[in-house]
Motif scaffolding. Structure first.
Motif, PDB file in Angstrom:
ATOM      1  N   ILE A  85      -5.395   8.542  -0.503  1.00  0.00           N
ATOM      2  CA  ILE A  85      -4.648   7.707   0.456  1.00  0.00           C
ATOM      3  C   ILE A  85      -5.626   7.232   1.521  1.00  0.00           C
ATOM      4  O   ILE A  85      -6.243   8.049   2.209  1.00  0.00           O
ATOM      5  N   GLY A  86      -5.764   5.924   1.644  1.00  0.00           N
ATOM      6  CA  GLY A  86      -6.528   5.363   2.752  1.00  0.00           C
ATOM      7  C   GLY A  86      -5.564   4.957   3.855  1.00  0.00           C
ATOM      8  O   GLY A  86      -4.425   4.598   3.575  1.00  0.00           O
ATOM      9  N   VAL A  87      -6.041   5.031   5.083  1.00  0.00           N
ATOM     10  CA  VAL A  87      -5.167   4.682   6.209  1.00  0.00           C
ATOM     11  C   VAL A  87      -5.827   3.595   7.040  1.00  0.00           C
ATOM     12  O   VAL A  87      -7.002   3.687   7.386  1.00  0.00           O
ATOM     13  N   VAL A  88      -5.048   2.569   7.336  1.00  0.00           N
ATOM     14  CA  VAL A  88      -5.523   1.475   8.170  1.00  0.00           C
ATOM     15  C   VAL A  88      -4.330   1.015   8.995  1.00  0.00           C
ATOM     16  O   VAL A  88      -3.192   1.248   8.595  1.00  0.00           O
ATOM     17  N   GLY A  89      -4.581   0.401  10.128  1.00  0.00           N
ATOM     18  CA  GLY A  89      -3.420  -0.146  10.821  1.00  0.00           C
ATOM     19  C   GLY A  89      -3.572  -0.287  12.307  1.00  0.00           C
ATOM     20  O   GLY A  89      -4.655  -0.160  12.880  1.00  0.00           O
ATOM     21  N   HIS A  90      -2.420  -0.562  12.886  1.00  0.00           N
ATOM     22  CA  HIS A  90      -2.309  -0.967  14.278  1.00  0.00           C
ATOM     23  C   HIS A  90      -2.154   0.281  15.136  1.00  0.00           C
ATOM     24  O   HIS A  90      -1.063   0.601  15.617  1.00  0.00           O
ATOM     25  N   ALA A  91      -3.257   0.982  15.316  1.00  0.00           N
ATOM     26  CA  ALA A  91      -3.222   2.292  15.959  1.00  0.00           C
ATOM     27  C   ALA A  91      -2.622   2.213  17.359  1.00  0.00           C
ATOM     28  O   ALA A  91      -1.894   3.109  17.781  1.00  0.00           O
ATOM     29  N   GLY A  92      -2.907   1.144  18.062  1.00  0.00           N
ATOM     30  CA  GLY A  92      -2.426   1.022  19.430  1.00  0.00           C
ATOM     31  C   GLY A  92      -0.917   0.983  19.536  1.00  0.00           C
ATOM     32  O   GLY A  92      -0.337   1.311  20.571  1.00  0.00           O
ATOM     33  N   ASP A  93      -0.240   0.580  18.464  1.00  0.00           N
ATOM     34  CA  ASP A  93       1.223   0.586  18.391  1.00  0.00           C
ATOM     35  C   ASP A  93       1.750   1.849  17.724  1.00  0.00           C
ATOM     36  O   ASP A  93       2.957   1.983  17.558  1.00  0.00           O
ATOM     37  N   GLY A  94       0.867   2.717  17.254  1.00  0.00           N
ATOM     38  CA  GLY A  94       1.316   3.866  16.452  1.00  0.00           C
ATOM     39  C   GLY A  94       1.803   3.452  15.076  1.00  0.00           C
ATOM     40  O   GLY A  94       2.498   4.202  14.393  1.00  0.00           O
TER      41      GLY A  94
END
Lengths: 466, 466
Positions: A375-384
C-alpha cells in the motif's frame, strides 16, 4: 412502451446526432475511473445542448420508466458515473459555454460541461482564480466537480468545490427546472438547496448551470520539501503546522512507494530513499519567506532529516509536477508489480482530523503488513485527507481479496479515528456500505427520505450513494 | 389527550423546574426581535438539559400533536423564533456547555445554548478564533446562529456561520437523533445534511450539538474611515475595492441618518454632515499598511471627500464601537421621531451582487421619497448586504402602511438587481412571501417536499420559512 420508442422520443427532441447508440461508444460510456465497481451498458448516450434538452431527456426517460445516468468527463473514482444496463446516459459535454464572468461581483456562470482548466484560464484573464483543483482538473468538468464536490491540492487553504458554488440550475426528476442559490456574496433565503445538490452525485437532479464564486489570483507561492524517516513523523509535522496556526497553500505527503514509483516513471530527482516527503507551499506575499521558514522549522522539530526550499518558480513547478505524477506513476508501478502487467491499483480515499494523521499513517502500514498487500500512501496531508493506494494482482483472486480486505480495514480505521470514509472522491458505488456505517441507520433513513421526496420513481442515477 | 396530559408528560421527563408555565414568562418567550410578525402564547417553555431530554420533549409534543418552537436567545430579526398559540417552546439555554476544543484539528464541539461571545473567549485562550460575529454576538447562541445561518461584520473576508459548521447533532421530528457532517477538514460522505439543517430555522429538526471549525487568530487590523458626498459614491468605492482584488476584513457603510442617530445617541466624533461613511479594516499582517493605503486610494478615486486612518488600536476600536451602536441608536432615533415615543423601526435585510450596491443605495433613496418614509441604510457593504431601516409611526396606520410599502419595494428592487430577499436575517415569518417570489414555484415545491419528508406532521416550528 418499447425501448425503441424511447429512442424515437429522444431523437425527436435532440436530433439523431445527439442520441448515440454505437456499441463501441456505449461501451466507452459505461464507467468512470473507479475500481471494484459494477457497470452496465446503456441504451443510449445523449448529448443535450441546453437546459430544455436536458429536461426533455429526463421527461422522456421518466415516461418510459428508464433510468438516467448523468456523466461529465467520467474521471470520478467512486463509480458515481457508471451506467446501469438500459439506462440513458446524459452527457453534459456539449454544454460547455462560459456564460458570464463578472469581475466586480467575482462570479462566473457556466454550463456543466465546461472543463475545470478552461474556466481557470478564462477567469485568469480577469486576474481572478477558481481555486478547486482536483487531480483531473485538465479534463474534468465543473458539472462533475459540483456533482461530486471535488477537492484537490489547494483545498487545504482555499476549500473544496462546495465552498465556491453559489447557485445552481438543476433539472429535477419531474423534468422541472429548479434554480437554487444566488449571485450574492451572502444569502440565507430558504433551505440550502445548492449544498444539497452539490455532492449528491446526480441522484437528486441533473446540474445544468453553475454559478461559482471566484477569488483574486493569489500571490506567487514559495515551496519546500521536507524528507522524513517515517510517515508518522511527517504526519506529526502536519499536526504541528496546523497547531501553530500556519496556513500553507499546499501541504502534500508522498510515501516511499510513491517516491520510488515517480522516480521510475520519470526521474525528478526526488529522495526515493526517504520514508516520506512533505511538499509545502505558502502564498502569503511579503510574509511568505518568513512563513516558509516557520514551516521548515516545524518540520525540522518534528524530525525531518532534510528540508529543502525551492530556489525559484521553475524548481517549485517541477516539485508540483512530480506530485501530480503520483497517480499515473503508481498505476504503472502497480501494473509492473505482477507478471503480465496484471497488477492494478485500488485507489482509496479517507480523511481524518488533522491530529489523527500520524495514527492513520501508522495504521495503514500495519494493515499493509497484516493483509500482505503493498500500500502506497499519497495525499492532502494538510486536510488529513489521504489516498492509500493498494497494489493488487488482478489475475489473482486471492490478491484481489486481500486488497479488498485492506480497503475495508482502512475505512474502519478512518472511522475509528473520527474520520470519514471519503474526503473527496465521493460515495458512488464504491463506498455505499461505508457511508451507511458512517452515518448510521437514522442518517440512511434521512437520505432515503430526501431521495424519495425529490425522485420518487428512483430513476436518477439509481444505486449511487444509497 | 388534554393539554394537561402533555404538561404531565413533559414534567415527567424534564422535572417541574424545566417546564415553565408562569404567564409572564410565557409572554416573555412569545417572540424574537422582529417587527411586523405575529406571535402566539405557548403552552409551556421547556428547558431540556440534554439531547435525550430534547428528544423526549419532541416525542411528547408529537404524541399530542402539539407544535414545538425551538428558541435560543430570541435575538433573531425575522420572527423565526416566534411562538404559536399552544406550542411547546423548546429553549436551548440550559444546554450551554463547551464540550471540546481541539487546537490541532481546529474544531470545537458545543451545545446549542453556548453564547457566541463565550465560545469566542474560550477558543481565544488557545490562540484560535470563531469568526461569525452577528450584531447579537454578546447574547445570541451558537444553536440559534446555526439555525439561522447568522452573518456579521467579519463575513466579508471570513464567511458566514454555515462555513464554520462542520457537523451537527439534530433531534428529528420523530424524536430520533441524527448526526450529520464530520470532524475532518474535508468530507463528501453523502448528502450535505449539515448544510440542509443550517439556516432551516428549526423547521426540520432541533440542533442539540454543533461542531465548528476554528481559525488561527487573525493579525491585528488597521482601520480607516472614508467620507462620501453620496451613498452611491460609497457604493462605487465598494465595487472598486472588490474589483481590485483587495480583501478587507471589514467593510461597513453608514448613511447620514445613521451617522446623525449615532452622534445623538452617544457622541463619537463622526462626520454627521456626510452623506455616507465607509468603515474599512485590513488584517494582512506585514502587508496591512500597504493594503490600507490601497483601500484609501480607491476610496479617493471613487470620490471620497476625506479618508482618515485610525492612528492606533484604541481609535480603531472606537470606530468599530460606533458602528456597533448603529442599531440601538437608530431605535432611539426612530422612537423620538414621532410624538409620544411611538416611532419604530422596520429593520430590513437585502443583499445584492457587489456590483449592484450603488444601484441599491440609489433605489432605496428613491423609495424613501416615493413612500414618504425616512429610511436609513447601514450594513455590510463589502458583501452587498445592506439593512435599510424604515422609520414609522406605530400609532399611525398610514405611516405603518407606507413603511410596509417601502419594505416591499426594497425587496422587489433587491430581486431585480439579482439579489436575495435576505442576506443574513433569514426568512422566519417576515419574508415568506418574498422567499416564494425569489425561489419560484418549483423552489417552493422542493422546499415543501423536503419539509414533508422530514416533518410529515408539520409540528416543528410551523409557519416559518414556508
Amino acid at each position: 412502451m418499447s425501448a425503441s420508442t424511447l429512442l424515437d422520443d429522444l431523437r425527436a427532441v435532440l436530433g439523431s446526432d445527439a442520441v448515440l447508440t454505437d456499441p463501441d461508444l456505449l461501451r466507452g460510456h459505461e464507467r468512470d475511473e473507479a475500481d471494484l465497481c459494477v457497470a452496465g451498458t446503456p441504451l443510449a448516450v445523449t448529448r443535450p445542448r441546453s437546459t430544455e434538452e436536458v429536461a426533455a431527456v429526463v421527461r422522456a426517460a421518466g415516461r418510459h420508466g428508464v433510468p438516467v445516468v448523468p456523466q461529465g468527463a467520467r474521471t470520478g473514482l467512486a463509480g458515481a458515473a457508471n451506467a446501469v444496463d438500459g439506462a440513458v446516459v446524459l452527457s453534459t459535454v456539449a454544454m460547455d459555454a462560459i456564460l458570464e464572468i463578472d469581475p466586480v461581483s467575482r462570479i462566473a456562470v457556466v454550463q456543466p460541461g465546461v472543463v475545470n482548466a478552461a474556466l481557470g484560464a478564462a477567469v485568469a484573464r480577469h486576474g481572478l482564480w477558481y481555486p478547486p483543483d482536483p487531480g483531473s482538473w485538465e479534463s474534468s468538468t465543473i458539472g462533475g466537480n459540483a456533482a461530486t464536490n471535488a477537492g484537490g491540492m489547494c483545498c487545504v487553504k482555499y476549500g473544496v468545490t462546495s465552498e465556491y458554488v453559489l447557485g445552481l440550475e438543476v433539472v429535477l426528476a419531474s423534468g422541472e427546472v429548479l434554480r437554487t442559490g444566488r449571485r450574492t456574496a451572502k444569502g440565507v433565503a430558504g433551505y440550502d438547496l445548492t449544498r444539497l445538490f452539490v455532492g449528491s452525485e446526480g441522484t437528486l437532479g441533473v446540474i445544468t448551470e453553475v454559478t461559482v464564486a471566484l477569488r483574486p489570483a493569489p500571490a506567487e507561492s514559495l515551496t519546500l520539501v521536507a524528507v522524513f524517516g517515517s510517515t508518522a513523523a511527517a504526519g506529526e509535522a502536519v499536526a504541528r503546522i496546523a497547531a501553530q496556526g500556519l496556513s500553507p497553500s499546499l501541504l502534500e505527503l508522498l510515501d516511499r512507494t510513491h517516491l520510488a514509483a515517480i522516480e521510475a516513471y520519470q526521474p525528478m530527482g526526488l529522495r526515493d530513499d526517504a520514508e516520506a516527503l512533505l511538499l509545502a507551499a505558502v502564498d502569503t506575499g511579503p510574509r511568505a519567506a518568513a512563513d516558509l521558514a516557520e514551516v521548515a522549522a516545524v518540520c525540522e522539530a518534528a524530525g525531518a532529516e532534510e528540508v529543502y526550499a525551492a530556489t525559484d518558480a521553475v524548481e517549485a513547478a517541477a516539485l508540483l509536477r512530480a506530485r501530480r505524477l503520483a497517480h499515473p506513476a503508481m498505476e504503472r508501478y502497480a501494473a509492473e508489480a505482477y507478471p503480465g502487467g496484471n497488477g492494478g491499483l485500488i485507489i482509496d480515499d479517507v480523511a481524518v482530523p488533522r491530529g489523527a494523521l500520524a495514527a492513520l499513517l501508522d495504521g495503514v502500514a500495519r494493515i499493509a503488513a497484516e493483509c500482505e498487500v503493498p500500500i502506497g500512501v499519497v495525499g492532502h496531508a494538510g486536510d488529513g485527507n489521504m489516498h492509500p493506494n493498494i497494489v493488487v494482482d488482478r489475475a489473482d483472486p486471492a490478491s484481489l481479496e486481500r486488497g479488498r480486505r485492506a480497503f475495508d480495514e482502512i475505512m474502519r480505521l478512518g472511522l475509528e479515528l473520527g474520520g470519514t470514509c471519503t474526503g473527496e472522491h465521493g460515495v458512488g458505488l464504491l463506498k455505499r456500505e461505508w457511508l451507511a456505517r458512517e452515518i448510521g441507520p437514522v442518517g440512511v433513513r434521512v437520505h432515503q427520505a430526501i431521495k424519495a421526496a425529490l425522485d420518487p420513481a428512483g430513476l436518477l442515477n439509481p444505486g449511487k450513494v444509497l
